[in-house]
Design an enzyme around this catalytic site. Structure first.
Site, PDB file in Angstrom:
ATOM      1  N   ASP A  73       0.706  -1.178   0.010  1.00  0.00           N
ATOM      2  CA  ASP A  73       0.056  -0.028  -0.078  1.00  0.00           C
ATOM      3  C   ASP A  73       0.926   1.233   0.099  1.00  0.00           C
ATOM      4  OD1 ASP A  73      -2.447   1.780   0.511  1.00  0.00           O
ATOM      5  OD2 ASP A  73      -1.968   1.747   2.642  1.00  0.00           O
ATOM      6  N   ASP A 104      -0.245   5.011   0.757  1.00  0.00           N
ATOM      7  CA  ASP A 104      -0.640   5.875   1.731  1.00  0.00           C
ATOM      8  C   ASP A 104      -0.657   5.432   3.040  1.00  0.00           C
ATOM      9  OD1 ASP A 104      -0.662   7.474  -0.443  1.00  0.00           O
ATOM     10  OD2 ASP A 104      -2.788   8.047  -0.383  1.00  0.00           O
TER      11      ASP A 104
END
EC number: 3.1.3.15
Length: 363
Positions: free
Chosen positions: A10, A12
């Protein structure tokens, strides 16, 4: 094509900080890297491929113009590249939840190529992300997840989990055993590395039991894999019992002739539960247990199976084992027993020299 070990990471909140105000990195001022992410990725680079997978709500719309995204994103990618870190792909879903698209995590459309072409090895690939959707994505891909948290599971800890660390003395052969046990009720495979720490892979079909087994290895300072397919449509009795028998056998085999081990262990940690464990890898099975539970089950695990698990394990490990705990919460009492057993086992299996710790000349 050979399947590869891939980290689906991922962006953010995992690679870079996610602002809690608007959850958008839309300017260079908002671009901040998560602590130690670059050193961690450099350590992981020789062993894993990297693929970035990110939800970017409303990207390309008035609420999140593409150019506002591109500037900090390109700066981030350039910095990673300058440090020797490259991603095979950057996969982005630009939709909002209400769009009900097929590519927003935890849905798997973005990764369809990796699934259809079987590009990743499901046993050695992981999803790393800070949200529950990342964990769900891993489940949908059939792989494991590491839910990033700056305090509880940061990049330093992720490296520790993903890169097994050898703990054997230089002049000692690492202790390893593999046991396969198949009956009409269960099919079990247990692998134990007594001189290695890292990620444990435990799948018994009983979630709470998986977590407890992980506590043994984590607090025992070793690594193990446990795979069990049991008759859970009846109940978890055979799964828990047979796993204990197989684990005890694997530990005994890995210990070999027990030369140089400490042999004895005793731990009494004081927490909200008072758990106590005494153990002797004596070669003579004996078991004594004292604990009372108020509930029949904790999650999908029958509390009565706690005693039976340790009794079965002590039998095949050929160990003298005393266990007891007191407390108010059944979950915590059971967990305290698995933890204290792991800590005690850690003492017992520690290699201190080359002598056999027995006047009989055999253990």
């Amino acid at each position: 094509m050979t399947q590869q070990s891939i980290l689906f990471i991922d962006r953010d909140g995992t690679l870079i900080d996610e602002p809690k105000t608007d959850f958008q990195i839309d300017s260079l001022e908002k671009l901040q890297f998560e602590p130690n992410v670059i050193p961690a990725l450099l350590k992981l680079k020789p062993y894993y491929r990297f693929v970035m997978v990110s939800n970017q709500d409303g990207l390309g719309t008035a609420s999140f113009p593409q150019e506002n995204f591109d500037k900090p994103h390109n700066a981030m990618m350039a910095l990673f590249k300058s440090q020797g870190i490259e991603f095979d792909e950057v996969l982005i879903c630009p939709h909002k939840p209400e769009d009900e698209c097929d590519c927003r995590k935890p849905k798997i459309k973005l990764l369809k190529k990796y699934i259809d072409k079987k590009l990743f090895d499901p046993t050695t690939s992981f999803v790393i992300g800070d949200r529950a959707t990342d964990v769900q994505l891993a489940e949908n891909l059939g792989i494991r997840a590491l839910q990033y948290d700056r305090e509880k599971l940061n990049w330093d800890l992720i490296v520790e989990k993903l890169l097994p660390k050898q703990t054997a003395l230089l002049d000692r052969k690492p202790r390893y055993a593999e046991v396969v046990r198949t009956t009409k009720e269960t099919d079990i495979k247990v692998q134990v590395w007594l001189d290695e720490t890292g990620m444990n892979d435990i799948k018994t079909g009983v979630g709470f039991f998986d977590h407890m087994l992980d506590q043994i290895a984590t607090h025992g300072g070793f690594r193990m894999n446990v795979y069990c397919k049991g008759d859970l449509w009846i109940d978890e009795h055979h799964t828990v019992e047979d796993t204990a028998l197989a684990l005890g056998t694997a530990l005994k085999q890995a210990l070999g002739d027990k030369r140089g081990i400490q042999r004895f262990g005793f731990v009494l940690p004081m927490d909200e539960c008072k758990a106590e464990c005494t153990m002797d890898l004596s070669g003579r099975p004996y078991f004594k247990f004292k604990a009372k539970f108020k509930r029949d089950k904790v999650g999908d695990f029958s509390t009565e199976m706690t005693e039976h698990f340790f009794q079965s394990l002590a039998y095949t490990l050929m160990a003298t084992l005393h266990l007891k705990t007191k407390g108010d919460n059944d979950h915590h009492k059971i967990e305290s027993l698995f933890k204290v057993f792991g800590r005690t086992l850690r003492q017992c299996i520690k290699v201190e020299g080359n002598e056999l710790p027995s006047s009989k000349g055999v253990l």
